[in-house]
Motif scaffolding. Structure first.
Motif, PDB file in Angstrom:
ATOM      1  N   ASP A  45      76.500 -18.134  47.455  1.00 63.32           N
ATOM      2  CA  ASP A  45      75.154 -18.685  47.590  1.00 63.32           C
ATOM      3  C   ASP A  45      75.172 -19.645  48.773  1.00 63.32           C
ATOM      4  O   ASP A  45      76.172 -20.313  49.041  1.00 63.32           O
ATOM      5  N   PHE A  46      74.067 -19.678  49.504  1.00 65.46           N
ATOM      6  CA  PHE A  46      74.091 -20.418  50.762  1.00 65.46           C
ATOM      7  C   PHE A  46      74.244 -21.922  50.598  1.00 65.46           C
ATOM      8  O   PHE A  46      74.965 -22.542  51.385  1.00 65.46           O
ATOM      9  N   PRO A  47      73.608 -22.565  49.612  1.00 63.98           N
ATOM     10  CA  PRO A  47      73.801 -24.019  49.518  1.00 63.98           C
ATOM     11  C   PRO A  47      75.277 -24.407  49.394  1.00 63.98           C
ATOM     12  O   PRO A  47      75.747 -25.332  50.059  1.00 63.98           O
ATOM     13  N   ASN A  70      81.224 -14.454  60.142  1.00 64.76           N
ATOM     14  CA  ASN A  70      81.281 -13.042  60.540  1.00 64.76           C
ATOM     15  C   ASN A  70      81.451 -12.138  59.326  1.00 64.76           C
ATOM     16  O   ASN A  70      80.824 -11.076  59.236  1.00 64.76           O
ATOM     17  N   MET A  71      82.287 -12.559  58.378  1.00 68.20           N
ATOM     18  CA  MET A  71      82.484 -11.759  57.164  1.00 68.20           C
ATOM     19  C   MET A  71      81.202 -11.699  56.336  1.00 68.20           C
ATOM     20  O   MET A  71      80.848 -10.643  55.808  1.00 68.20           O
ATOM     21  N   VAL A  72      80.496 -12.820  56.227  1.00 68.04           N
ATOM     22  CA  VAL A  72      79.231 -12.848  55.482  1.00 68.04           C
ATOM     23  C   VAL A  72      78.225 -11.907  56.132  1.00 68.04           C
ATOM     24  O   VAL A  72      77.568 -11.116  55.454  1.00 68.04           O
ATOM     25  N   MET A  73      78.111 -11.980  57.459  1.00 63.49           N
ATOM     26  CA  MET A  73      77.146 -11.120  58.148  1.00 63.49           C
ATOM     27  C   MET A  73      77.483  -9.649  57.954  1.00 63.49           C
ATOM     28  O   MET A  73      76.584  -8.822  57.786  1.00 63.49           O
ATOM     29  N   GLU A  74      78.763  -9.329  57.970  1.00 63.32           N
ATOM     30  CA  GLU A  74      79.182  -7.940  57.774  1.00 63.32           C
ATOM     31  C   GLU A  74      78.831  -7.465  56.360  1.00 63.32           C
ATOM     32  O   GLU A  74      78.267  -6.383  56.182  1.00 63.32           O
ATOM     33  N   LYS A  75      79.153  -8.269  55.358  1.00 62.83           N
ATOM     34  CA  LYS A  75      78.892  -7.877  53.961  1.00 62.83           C
ATOM     35  C   LYS A  75      77.394  -7.842  53.664  1.00 62.83           C
ATOM     36  O   LYS A  75      76.940  -7.031  52.859  1.00 62.83           O
ATOM     37  N   ASP A  97      72.827 -24.754  64.055  1.00 64.93           N
ATOM     38  CA  ASP A  97      71.826 -23.733  64.375  1.00 64.93           C
ATOM     39  C   ASP A  97      72.225 -22.377  63.802  1.00 64.93           C
ATOM     40  O   ASP A  97      71.387 -21.650  63.268  1.00 64.93           O
ATOM     41  N   ALA A  98      73.502 -22.039  63.922  1.00 69.79           N
ATOM     42  CA  ALA A  98      73.990 -20.768  63.378  1.00 69.79           C
ATOM     43  C   ALA A  98      73.788 -20.725  61.864  1.00 69.79           C
ATOM     44  O   ALA A  98      73.303 -19.724  61.319  1.00 69.79           O
ATOM     45  N   VAL A 104      68.268 -18.575  56.684  1.00 69.21           N
ATOM     46  CA  VAL A 104      66.945 -17.935  56.734  1.00 69.21           C
ATOM     47  C   VAL A 104      67.071 -16.425  56.537  1.00 69.21           C
ATOM     48  O   VAL A 104      66.325 -15.819  55.762  1.00 69.21           O
ATOM     49  N   ILE A 105      68.027 -15.818  57.215  1.00 66.86           N
ATOM     50  CA  ILE A 105      68.198 -14.360  57.118  1.00 66.86           C
ATOM     51  C   ILE A 105      68.643 -13.966  55.718  1.00 66.86           C
ATOM     52  O   ILE A 105      68.134 -12.996  55.146  1.00 66.86           O
ATOM     53  N   LEU A 106      69.580 -14.713  55.135  1.00 61.97           N
ATOM     54  CA  LEU A 106      70.031 -14.404  53.776  1.00 61.97           C
ATOM     55  C   LEU A 106      68.889 -14.557  52.772  1.00 61.97           C
ATOM     56  O   LEU A 106      68.740 -13.742  51.867  1.00 61.97           O
ATOM     57  N   ASP A 107      68.074 -15.608  52.924  1.00 58.24           N
ATOM     58  CA  ASP A 107      66.922 -15.795  52.034  1.00 58.24           C
ATOM     59  C   ASP A 107      65.935 -14.646  52.170  1.00 58.24           C
ATOM     60  O   ASP A 107      65.394 -14.156  51.186  1.00 58.24           O
ATOM     61  N   ARG A 108      65.710 -14.215  53.399  1.00 58.89           N
ATOM     62  CA  ARG A 108      64.783 -13.101  53.632  1.00 58.89           C
ATOM     63  C   ARG A 108      65.321 -11.819  53.001  1.00 58.89           C
ATOM     64  O   ARG A 108      64.581 -11.073  52.364  1.00 58.89           O
TER      65      ARG A 108
END
Length: 114
Positions: A45-47, A70-75, A97-98, A104-108
């Motif tokens: 979870d992001f928090p 990078n691993m999160v973005m891949e999964k 910023d990253a 935001v992207i994960l929430d979307r």
């Protein structure tokens, strides 16, 4: 759990992860657990991930943070454009910023699944 031949599920992983990140435990243990989660296809979870990221930054472990992001973005199967944007921020050490964009992207993505 493992001794009783029961495999932890996503909820169990997220609870333990949250405890590791919020409890101020050894950061390497939280990193290793995050990698284990991601290898099993479970996104943190992001928090809680944000707490881990802050800890990594404060300990000058930016390279480890980049690997985890990078691993999160891949999964999470980010688009090429989303991945490029976040990697761009990471490359110039704009970690906040990253992480903001990652959140935001994960929430979307989460809202699209439900």
């Amino acid at each position: 759990m493992m001794e009783k031949a029961e495999s932890p599920d996503a909820v169990t992983y997220k609870i333990v992860f949250r405890g590791l990140c919020n409890g101020g435990g050894p950061i390497q243990e939280a990193v290793d657990f995050t990698v284990e989660m991601l290898e099993k296809g479970i996104l943190p979870d992001f928090p809680s991930f944000g707490f881990l990221a802050e800890g990594l930054c404060s300990l000058a472990m930016g390279d480890t943070l980049i690997e985890l992001v990078n691993m999160v973005m891949e999964k999470a199967k980010f688009s090429e454009m989303e991945t490029s944007m976040i990697r761009g921020f990471l490359k110039i050490n704009k970690f906040k910023d990253a992480l903001a964009n990652l959140s935001v992207i994960l929430d979307r993505q989460k809202s699209r699944r439900y």
